[in-house]
Design a protein around this motif. Structure first.
Motif, PDB file in Angstrom:
ATOM      1  N   VAL A 348      46.026  36.726  27.885  1.00  0.00           N
ATOM      2  CA  VAL A 348      44.799  36.141  28.450  1.00  0.00           C
ATOM      3  C   VAL A 348      45.149  35.331  29.717  1.00  0.00           C
ATOM      4  O   VAL A 348      44.453  35.434  30.732  1.00  0.00           O
ATOM      5  N   ARG A 349      46.247  34.589  29.651  1.00  0.00           N
ATOM      6  CA  ARG A 349      46.657  33.790  30.835  1.00  0.00           C
ATOM      7  C   ARG A 349      46.994  34.710  32.001  1.00  0.00           C
ATOM      8  O   ARG A 349      46.593  34.467  33.130  1.00  0.00           O
ATOM      9  N   GLN A 350      47.753  35.769  31.730  1.00  0.00           N
ATOM     10  CA  GLN A 350      48.154  36.685  32.812  1.00  0.00           C
ATOM     11  C   GLN A 350      46.928  37.376  33.412  1.00  0.00           C
ATOM     12  O   GLN A 350      46.825  37.545  34.628  1.00  0.00           O
ATOM     13  N   ALA A 351      45.972  37.759  32.543  1.00  0.00           N
ATOM     14  CA  ALA A 351      44.755  38.430  33.042  1.00  0.00           C
ATOM     15  C   ALA A 351      43.989  37.489  33.963  1.00  0.00           C
ATOM     16  O   ALA A 351      43.482  37.894  35.011  1.00  0.00           O
ATOM     17  N   ARG A 352      43.911  36.201  33.592  1.00  0.00           N
ATOM     18  CA  ARG A 352      43.195  35.240  34.438  1.00  0.00           C
ATOM     19  C   ARG A 352      43.891  35.132  35.799  1.00  0.00           C
ATOM     20  O   ARG A 352      43.249  35.098  36.837  1.00  0.00           O
ATOM     21  N   LYS A 353      45.240  35.114  35.747  1.00  0.00           N
ATOM     22  CA  LYS A 353      46.017  35.017  36.989  1.00  0.00           C
ATOM     23  C   LYS A 353      45.760  36.250  37.864  1.00  0.00           C
ATOM     24  O   LYS A 353      45.531  36.126  39.071  1.00  0.00           O
ATOM     25  N   ASN A 354      45.798  37.428  37.251  1.00  0.00           N
ATOM     26  CA  ASN A 354      45.538  38.658  38.020  1.00  0.00           C
ATOM     27  C   ASN A 354      44.148  38.606  38.647  1.00  0.00           C
ATOM     28  O   ASN A 354      43.954  38.999  39.793  1.00  0.00           O
ATOM     29  N   GLY A 355      43.174  38.129  37.875  1.00  0.00           N
ATOM     30  CA  GLY A 355      41.797  38.071  38.366  1.00  0.00           C
ATOM     31  C   GLY A 355      41.678  37.103  39.540  1.00  0.00           C
ATOM     32  O   GLY A 355      40.989  37.394  40.522  1.00  0.00           O
ATOM     33  N   ASP A 356      42.376  35.977  39.454  1.00  0.00           N
ATOM     34  CA  ASP A 356      42.308  35.002  40.547  1.00  0.00           C
ATOM     35  C   ASP A 356      42.795  35.632  41.856  1.00  0.00           C
ATOM     36  O   ASP A 356      42.315  35.309  42.935  1.00  0.00           O
ATOM     37  N   GLY A 357      43.759  36.553  41.754  1.00  0.00           N
ATOM     38  CA  GLY A 357      44.290  37.225  42.952  1.00  0.00           C
ATOM     39  C   GLY A 357      43.286  38.166  43.591  1.00  0.00           C
ATOM     40  O   GLY A 357      43.483  38.611  44.718  1.00  0.00           O
ATOM     41  N   LYS A 358      42.178  38.482  42.885  1.00  0.00           N
ATOM     42  CA  LYS A 358      41.174  39.385  43.455  1.00  0.00           C
ATOM     43  C   LYS A 358      40.136  38.636  44.282  1.00  0.00           C
ATOM     44  O   LYS A 358      39.307  39.257  44.940  1.00  0.00           O
TER      45      LYS A 358
END
Ligand SMILES: Cc1cc2nc3c(=O)[nH]c(=O)nc-3n(C[C@H](O)[C@H](O)[C@H](O)COP(=O)(O)OP(=O)(O)OC[C@H]3O[C@@H](n4cnc5c(N)ncnc54)[C@H](O)[C@@H]3O)c2cc1C
Length: 399
Positions: A348-358
């Motif tokens: 969940v943390r990694q997905a949030r990080k990936n999303g922030d990069g978008k």
């Protein structure tokens, strides 16, 4: 001792016929448990939703159920991802073509409705009682059992109730009141299926574009369809009721991006969504008494790591295994939460990080991003590899 003689329960109510629900029902059937899957949607509503990627770690659960080949045939293998900037220049590639050798399977893209249909049909074939139009509105514990009340008043009782009812879980609200609400990630998602022969896409590949104001992902499915999604931070603009106004807002957000993106959006008969993307970083408890949550109900993750469905599949296997090996439902639920929590929260943390990069970047940030992306992709690919190589085994006794 055979599996079917071991479970400490005889009857299970499974709330939700999405991904986790029918899958846990199939594993429970292996144990001889009478499983009833209660799905709020009617069978005819099955076409809602867009598409998703099943990662190698989720596919191994489907393989354990003997469903790997069927799901691959219903979807399409993803050969890899190409990342481009707002001018259409390729700034990075993640190649999946070695993943079958490395992780035992290669990502499969599939329409959500197709996945739900296949899982519910397989669960029914294995003896689960799969009911559509069955919305759970209340839960009560009685001595030795748990009771679910459906909209319309019917009541059903079982030894356990498994909440597989997704992000907005009613079971979570009823059994674990005071649980934190899902958090908005800052991104909205819209998607669709289009025929757009002019789009410069290679069959089997996904192109991810960091546009000037929004992010666009497009998968070239076999047969010439483009399966696409668009992420933006413009929540209000997405809430307009008129779909043509929403289409116009999306086109405006991609003005100045490679022209084929607008062609795909224009060629789409029906826009799907919008979905305001939410996640649940940590839920203090996943179970109470005879009720346990799994999948998105326990740990919703934003789509940006492509793992939510695969985690739901893993959960289903592990929870059924815990029920097989524990002496009581409560011990099984505690063991399940203990085994799963660290893994799912990392995703969940990694997905949030990936999303922030978008999120859209200004010209200077975009200049840096274009140059740094190969580095970020390497780090992201390493995190992804850790998710993909995770194995949950049915045959391994629960610790
Ligand atoms: C736009 C978008 C794109 C995504 N892309 C990906 C991706 O590429 N890869 C990936 O792995 N994940 C992706 N995800 C996440 C993935 O869809 C979820 O993580 C996954 O579906 C979770 O499975 P689940 O079974 O827990 O819940 P769901 O699949 O949401 O199923 C829950 C079910 O419960 C039913 N239900 C709800 N309330 C009740 C009730 N009261 N009574 C009875 N039934 C009820 C619902 O109708 C639904 O069918 C995406 C999510 C979104 C929103």
């Amino acid at each position: 001792m055979t599996d079917s003689m071991r479970a400490p329960i005889q009857r299970a109510l499974v709330v939700g016929g999405g991904v986790a629900g029918p899958t846990v029902a199939m594993f429970l059937r292996r144990l001889g448990v009478r499983a009833t899957v209660l799905e709020a949607r009617s069978a005819a509503e099955g076409d809602a939703g867009a598409f998703l990627g099943l990662a190698p770690n989720g596919l191994q659960v489907l393989a354990e159920l003997g469903l790997g080949a069927e799901l691959r045939a219903r979807g399409a293998v993803c050969e890899g991802l190409r990342f481009t900037n707002a001018r259409g220049r390729c700034i990075g590639v993640i190649d999946h073509r070695g993943h079958a050798r490395r992780f035992g399977a290669q990502m499969v893209m599939i329409r959500r409705a197709e996945l739900h249909r296949a899982l519910m049909a397989a669960a029914a074939e294995r003896g689960a009682d799969c009911r559509f139009g069955a919305k759970v509105v209340a839960i009560a514990e009685r001595p030795g059992e748990v009771v679910a009340r459906l909209e319309g008043g019917e009541e059903l009782a079982a030894d356990v109730l498994l909440g597989c009812d997704g992000l907005r879980s009613r079971v979570r609200a009823l059994a674990l009141p005071g649980s934190p609400a899902p958090a908005f990630t800052g991104l909205c998602d819209v998607g669709g299926f289009a025929r757009c022969p002019g789009a410069p896409l290679e069959p089997g590949w996904t192109v991810m574009t960091f546009g000037r104001r929004a992010f666009f992902g497009a998968f070239a499915a076999p047969g010439g369809e483009v399966w696409w999604f668009h992420n933006n931070g413009a929540r209000e603009a997405m809430q307009v009721v008129d779909p043509e106004q929403r289409r116009a807002a999306i086109l405006a957000l991609h003005a100045g991006d490679p022209g084929w993106i607008a062609d795909v959006v224009r060629a789409t008969p029906t826009l799907l969504g919008p979905w305001a993307l939410h996640d649940i970083m940590t839920l203090p408890r996943w179970h109470a008494g005879r009720v346990c949550l799994l999948g998105d109900a326990a740990h919703a993750t934003s789509p940006s790591a492509g793992q939510g469905a695969s985690l739901a599949l893993e959960d289903a296997l592990v929870l059924a295994r815990c029920l097989r090996d524990a002496t009581s439902p409560q011990a099984a639920f505690a063991g399940f939460e203990q085994e799963r929590r660290a893994r799912v929260e990392a995703v969940v943390r990694q997905a949030r990080k990936n999303g922030d990069g978008k999120a859209p970047a200004g010209p200077v940030a975009a200049w840096f991003r274009d140059r740094m992306l190969p580095l970020f992709l390497r780090a992201g690919a390493a995190a992804q590899a850790r998710f993909y190589e995770h194995r949950v085994e049915w045959s391994t006794p629960t610790a």
